[in-house]
Write a protein that holds these residues in place. Structure first.
Motif, mmCIF file in Angstrom:
data_model
loop_
_atom_site.group_PDB
_atom_site.id
_atom_site.type_symbol
_atom_site.label_atom_id
_atom_site.label_comp_id
_atom_site.label_asym_id
_atom_site.label_seq_id
_atom_site.Cartn_x
_atom_site.Cartn_y
_atom_site.Cartn_z
ATOM 1 N N SER A 61 -2.208 -82.425 -67.732
ATOM 2 C CA SER A 61 -3.551 -81.831 -67.752
ATOM 3 C C SER A 61 -4.484 -82.461 -68.782
ATOM 4 O O SER A 61 -5.661 -82.087 -68.859
ATOM 5 C CB SER A 61 -3.453 -80.325 -68.025
ATOM 6 N N ASP A 62 -3.989 -83.434 -69.553
ATOM 7 C CA ASP A 62 -4.802 -84.073 -70.586
ATOM 8 C C ASP A 62 -5.601 -85.224 -69.967
ATOM 9 O O ASP A 62 -5.342 -86.401 -70.213
ATOM 10 C CB ASP A 62 -3.901 -84.584 -71.712
ATOM 11 N N ASN A 63 -6.590 -84.853 -69.156
ATOM 12 C CA ASN A 63 -7.424 -85.840 -68.480
ATOM 13 C C ASN A 63 -8.769 -85.212 -68.126
ATOM 14 O O ASN A 63 -8.979 -84.017 -68.339
ATOM 15 C CB ASN A 63 -6.733 -86.383 -67.222
ATOM 16 N N PHE A 64 -9.688 -86.008 -67.593
ATOM 17 C CA PHE A 64 -11.050 -85.514 -67.374
ATOM 18 C C PHE A 64 -11.160 -84.455 -66.291
ATOM 19 O O PHE A 64 -12.151 -83.722 -66.226
ATOM 20 C CB PHE A 64 -12.008 -86.686 -67.076
ATOM 21 N N TRP A 119 -13.454 -83.491 -57.350
ATOM 22 C CA TRP A 119 -13.822 -82.934 -58.655
ATOM 23 C C TRP A 119 -15.248 -83.350 -59.037
ATOM 24 O O TRP A 119 -16.031 -82.528 -59.508
ATOM 25 C CB TRP A 119 -12.827 -83.426 -59.707
ATOM 26 N N ALA A 120 -15.584 -84.608 -58.823
ATOM 27 C CA ALA A 120 -16.916 -85.098 -59.192
ATOM 28 C C ALA A 120 -18.017 -84.420 -58.374
ATOM 29 O O ALA A 120 -19.149 -84.271 -58.841
ATOM 30 C CB ALA A 120 -16.988 -86.613 -59.012
ATOM 31 N N ASN A 121 -17.686 -84.005 -57.167
ATOM 32 C CA ASN A 121 -18.665 -83.331 -56.312
ATOM 33 C C ASN A 121 -18.750 -81.829 -56.568
ATOM 34 O O ASN A 121 -19.589 -81.148 -55.981
ATOM 35 C CB ASN A 121 -18.333 -83.582 -54.835
ATOM 36 N N ASP A 122 -17.901 -81.319 -57.435
ATOM 37 C CA ASP A 122 -17.904 -79.888 -57.762
ATOM 38 C C ASP A 122 -18.761 -79.676 -59.006
ATOM 39 O O ASP A 122 -18.271 -79.711 -60.141
ATOM 40 C CB ASP A 122 -16.469 -79.408 -57.992
ATOM 41 N N GLU A 127 -15.827 -78.049 -67.254
ATOM 42 C CA GLU A 127 -14.948 -77.722 -68.375
ATOM 43 C C GLU A 127 -14.683 -78.905 -69.306
ATOM 44 O O GLU A 127 -14.480 -78.719 -70.500
ATOM 45 C CB GLU A 127 -13.619 -77.175 -67.844
ATOM 46 N N THR A 128 -14.680 -80.110 -68.788
ATOM 47 C CA THR A 128 -14.323 -81.262 -69.629
ATOM 48 C C THR A 128 -15.541 -82.104 -70.026
ATOM 49 O O THR A 128 -15.381 -83.180 -70.592
ATOM 50 C CB THR A 128 -13.313 -82.174 -68.903
ATOM 51 N N LYS A 129 -16.725 -81.621 -69.751
ATOM 52 C CA LYS A 129 -17.933 -82.413 -70.000
ATOM 53 C C LYS A 129 -18.061 -82.855 -71.455
ATOM 54 O O LYS A 129 -18.338 -84.026 -71.739
ATOM 55 C CB LYS A 129 -19.186 -81.631 -69.590
ATOM 56 N N SER A 130 -17.874 -81.963 -72.404
ATOM 57 C CA SER A 130 -18.112 -82.300 -73.812
ATOM 58 C C SER A 130 -17.183 -83.409 -74.294
ATOM 59 O O SER A 130 -17.561 -84.209 -75.161
ATOM 60 C CB SER A 130 -17.947 -81.063 -74.688
ATOM 61 N N ARG A 131 -16.009 -83.483 -73.737
ATOM 62 C CA ARG A 131 -15.041 -84.487 -74.198
ATOM 63 C C ARG A 131 -15.180 -85.809 -73.454
ATOM 64 O O ARG A 131 -15.034 -86.875 -74.067
ATOM 65 C CB ARG A 131 -13.613 -83.957 -74.028
ATOM 66 N N TYR A 132 -15.491 -85.761 -72.146
ATOM 67 C CA TYR A 132 -15.407 -86.984 -71.349
ATOM 68 C C TYR A 132 -16.743 -87.550 -70.858
ATOM 69 O O TYR A 132 -16.841 -88.761 -70.646
ATOM 70 C CB TYR A 132 -14.491 -86.748 -70.134
ATOM 71 N N TYR A 133 -17.752 -86.721 -70.664
ATOM 72 C CA TYR A 133 -19.034 -87.258 -70.178
ATOM 73 C C TYR A 133 -20.206 -86.464 -70.772
ATOM 74 O O TYR A 133 -21.056 -85.952 -70.055
ATOM 75 C CB TYR A 133 -19.070 -87.264 -68.637
ATOM 76 N N PRO A 134 -20.304 -86.386 -72.077
ATOM 77 C CA PRO A 134 -21.322 -85.542 -72.724
ATOM 78 C C PRO A 134 -22.759 -85.962 -72.451
ATOM 79 O O PRO A 134 -23.663 -85.131 -72.523
ATOM 80 C CB PRO A 134 -20.983 -85.674 -74.213
ATOM 81 N N ASN A 135 -22.976 -87.225 -72.159
ATOM 82 C CA ASN A 135 -24.342 -87.733 -71.999
ATOM 83 C C ASN A 135 -24.723 -88.037 -70.558
ATOM 84 O O ASN A 135 -25.781 -88.624 -70.302
ATOM 85 C CB ASN A 135 -24.510 -89.005 -72.841
ATOM 86 N N LEU A 136 -23.873 -87.645 -69.612
ATOM 87 C CA LEU A 136 -24.140 -87.911 -68.204
ATOM 88 C C LEU A 136 -24.088 -86.624 -67.398
ATOM 89 O O LEU A 136 -23.307 -85.723 -67.697
ATOM 90 C CB LEU A 136 -23.110 -88.889 -67.617
ATOM 91 N N ASP A 137 -24.911 -86.558 -66.359
ATOM 92 C CA ASP A 137 -24.755 -85.509 -65.360
ATOM 93 C C ASP A 137 -23.505 -85.834 -64.548
ATOM 94 O O ASP A 137 -23.209 -86.999 -64.276
ATOM 95 C CB ASP A 137 -25.983 -85.449 -64.446
#
Length: 242
Positions: A61-64, A119-122, A127-137
């Protein structure tokens, strides 16, 4: 001779559609009918380097996505045989300099890629935005970062990093690359100037080691490498990892 312009237009349109479809199939490749790793010609890197370091993120579970990915039933690194042997060469050469590889992902079943796309379309799952894609929609991840067909599914692409290993070997520490694995941001570009000189130097050291064995880096992701020429450049697989 009388030309039926409407019929001609329809015929040309149909021909164009067929050509586009052929191009799309060529770009996506052909899905193999293999049902096992052996049938797909995939080799476990641990058979060549038994003590290689594995941190197979998508088997847990340690992934985006935040959960185990479809098709990852075991934390194994499978690769096409020539790719696995080339990677083993990289590991052996690095050990001469007290360095080792740490592997995040190797062969990726096509069903795992489809999981990423779902997942990308949901848009509701952030839940993982702050860690993996904080600056992207989240929608911006589709394309450059998450594609409907991945080179990983051809068994010649690998995600990895470097470790410094003092003696004894159990004292290995992961080198600082400036971002985590799968950090979707310009800072993760291999030559990014947004990271320190030391962090960029670590990335370049990894790139040099991989390049010497025939691996090419994807410039948007410091961890991402593809072996060239690919053993099966037009064939991808959906064999589960187990």
């Amino acid at each position: 001779m009388v030309i039926d312009r409407r019929a001609l237009a329809l015929a040309l349109s149909a021909l164009f559609a067929v050509q586009v479809g052929q191009l799309a199939r060529a770009a996506d490749g052909v899905l193999s009918s293999a049902t096992t790793a052996t049938e797909a010609g995939l080799v476990d890197i641990s058979e060549l380097v038994p003590d290689i370091t594995l941190d197979m993120r998508y088997a847990g579970s340690d992934n985006f996505v935040g959960r185990p990915i479809d098709g990852y039933r075991a934390a194994r690194c499978l690769l096409k045989s020539p790719v696995a042997h080339a990677l083993a060469d990289v590991e052996r050469e690095l050990r001469k300099h007290s360095l080792r590889l740490k592997i995040f992902d190797c062969y990726r079943p096509a069903r795992g890629v489809r999981h990423f796309v779902r997942w990308a379309n949901d848009a509701g799952d952030q839940e993982t935005k702050s860690r993996y894609y904080p600056n992207l929609d989240k929608s911006e991840l589709l394309g450059d970062y998450i594609a409907p067909v991945s080179g990983h599914s051809r068994g010649a692409t690998i995600d990895l990093t470097l470790q410094q290993c003092d003696h004894p070997a159990t004292a290995c520490r992961t080198l600082d690359m400036g971002t985590d694995f799968d950090f979707f941001d310009s800072r993760a570009h291999t030559d990014s100037t947004q990271v320190s000189a030391a962090q960029r130097s670590n990335r370049h050291r990894l790139r040099e080691a991989m390049l010497a064995a025939g691996f090419r880096n994807y410039p948007m992701e410091w961890w991402h490498y593809r072996f060239e020429p690919e053993p099966s450049a037009e064939i991808f697989y959906d064999v589960p990892i187990e």
